[in-house]
Design a protein around this motif. Sequence first.
Motif, PDB file in Angstrom:
ATOM      1  N   THR A   1      -7.781  -0.962   2.688  1.00 12.28           N
ATOM      2  CA  THR A   1      -8.687  -0.359   3.482  1.00 12.28           C
ATOM      3  C   THR A   1      -8.705   0.938   4.365  1.00 12.28           C
ATOM      4  N   ILE A   2      -7.699  -0.075   5.920  1.00 13.38           N
ATOM      5  CA  ILE A   2      -8.038   1.151   6.810  1.00 13.38           C
ATOM      6  C   ILE A   2      -6.570   2.110   6.963  1.00 13.38           C
ATOM      7  N   TYR A   3      -5.745   1.623   6.112  1.00 11.86           N
ATOM      8  CA  TYR A   3      -4.506   2.518   5.400  1.00 11.86           C
ATOM      9  C   TYR A   3      -4.757   3.599   4.228  1.00 11.86           C
ATOM     10  N   PHE A   4      -5.213   3.267   3.827  1.00 11.22           N
ATOM     11  CA  PHE A   4      -5.833   4.143   2.583  1.00 11.22           C
ATOM     12  C   PHE A   4      -6.894   5.142   3.125  1.00 11.22           C
ATOM     13  N   LEU A   5      -7.701   4.596   4.374  1.00  9.96           N
ATOM     14  CA  LEU A   5      -8.685   6.108   5.071  1.00  9.96           C
ATOM     15  C   LEU A   5      -7.443   7.101   5.818  1.00  9.96           C
ATOM     16  N   ILE A   6      -7.063   6.314   6.330  1.00 11.05           N
ATOM     17  CA  ILE A   6      -5.891   7.156   6.965  1.00 11.05           C
ATOM     18  C   ILE A   6      -5.365   7.516   6.717  1.00 11.05           C
ATOM     19  N   SER A   7      -4.692   6.931   5.398  1.00 11.76           N
ATOM     20  CA  SER A   7      -3.333   8.014   4.464  1.00 11.76           C
ATOM     21  C   SER A   7      -3.732   9.384   3.712  1.00 11.76           C
TER      22      SER A   7
ATOM     23  N   SER B   1      -4.921  10.274  -0.618  1.00 11.60           N
ATOM     24  CA  SER B   1      -5.684   9.598  -1.826  1.00 11.60           C
ATOM     25  C   SER B   1      -5.554   9.380  -3.097  1.00 11.60           C
TER      26      SER B   1
ATOM     27  N   SER C   1       0.990  -0.559  -0.009  1.00  5.43           N
ATOM     28  CA  SER C   1       0.243   0.132   0.144  1.00  5.43           C
ATOM     29  C   SER C   1       1.072   1.028   0.183  1.00  5.43           C
TER      30      SER C   1
ATOM     31  N   ALA D   1     -11.883   2.459   0.048  1.00  8.93           N
ATOM     32  CA  ALA D   1     -11.640   4.090   1.059  1.00  8.93           C
ATOM     33  C   ALA D   1     -12.025   4.903   0.682  1.00  8.93           C
ATOM     34  N   THR D   2     -11.653   5.016  -0.825  1.00  7.09           N
ATOM     35  CA  THR D   2     -12.251   5.960  -1.587  1.00  7.09           C
ATOM     36  C   THR D   2     -13.685   6.510  -2.356  1.00  7.09           C
TER      37      THR D   2
ATOM     38  N   TYR E   1      -7.896   0.585  -1.666  1.00 11.09           N
ATOM     39  CA  TYR E   1      -8.535   1.929  -1.980  1.00 11.09           C
ATOM     40  C   TYR E   1      -9.032   2.430  -2.625  1.00 11.09           C
TER      41      TYR E   1
END
Length: 453
Positions: A113-119, A122, A55, A183-184, A180
């Motif tokens: 998903t968790i990673y891209f939510l907090i990244s 985006s 990710s 998350a987006t 991703y």
Amino acid sequence: MANKIINQLKASLAGYFSLNGYLIPEEEAEQVIREGVSFKGTNILILVFAILIASLGLNTNSTAVIIGAMLISPLMGPIIGLGLGIGIEDFELLKRSTRNLVVAAAFSVLASTIYFLISPVSSGHSELLARTSPTIYDVLIGFFGGGAGIFAIASKNKGNVIPGVAIATALMPPLCTVGYGLATFQMQYFFGALYLFLINSIYICLATFIGVKVMKFKRMQTANPARAKRMRRIIYTISILTLLPSIYLTYTMLSLSRFQMNADRFINQECRFPSTQVLNHSAIRADGHKVLNITLIGKVLPQDSIELALSNRMQYYGLSGVKLNIIQGDAGSLRDTEDLMGHSVSQIYELAQNSLVQKQQAIDSLRQIIDMRRQSDSISARIAPELKVIFPQISEIAVTRAVFGEISTGDLDTANIALIRYNRQISPKEREELQQYLEARLRVKSIRLVRVE
């Protein structure tokens, strides 16, 4: 004699492809595969770390980081186990492999998903976007990669095959892209990447199944032939159904590639203008239609004429039915903000500079016209004292320029005209002398004398 040579060639080729002496014992190969199926303890932690690394690589568009995540990931184990279970008709191994693959994929998607939510970053990059439109080439990569993987596992000399297969088949990046998309909330990423993961998994499994059959692994003694036959039908059906969308996507990709190649050829051969150059062009699909955008810089060409001329030539380059959109080099004539998005800063600067040059040229031209009008208005007063001495028979004079239009042909001609009022009638010789004087004094090639009553 010919038959003997053919037999020798067959024997030679058979020797090259013979597996005798190159494979480890079947039990040992099966043991390696069965151990790789398990997803508990450290395997799950390694998988989560690998998915986070992948990710990060996709988020930063780093190919090296993505390759590292592929090498770390233990995701290949359950897929190879699926193929082995179908091949030797071990349905317990098949169930365990399926369950572990689903669990591994779920953990991977959840972690990404968790990673891209907090990244904080985006936006999608090229490495991310490349995994949303799988084609038949991805099918072939998965199949050949799976074939290489199963033969490498069963081979005495494994070399670097397994790491190479992990990189080539690329199981981790699609799962990252699925996360991703979730998350987006971009479902085109979600479904495209999920389809790519299914392609890789199914065709690695199919290649493993075929490899097991080729290497003649023994079936389980408790195997049920009817159940095994039904399972083979299911795997063949799933493989074909998975293949069909990729064929359509491949056709779409090749069609777009051919369209872009034809557009490049059309631009190179037809868009050659003396004082105008092609700054940029793009061949795209928009709302189901093919569109060719051409940005010109330099001397502004007549819009209707250039569009008509180029449109008539497009059919000879396989571009029939393509919508042509020509954008002239004046930055103010770009139709909307989206037209500027396709250009770099330097290109936009060039457009602006060209616009300023054109405006300055227009200003200089208008100044010349104004100066000529001023000269025409004042010239009569300047030459009046001279005419009073040289041609005392002239009482009034006015000098101007006029444009004559030929009625029959429509041709235009600019002429210098002197409107003259006389005190008395002048002879033809005096008229000729007056004309020569005015041409020399006004520095014009010819001038028409018109008598005003």
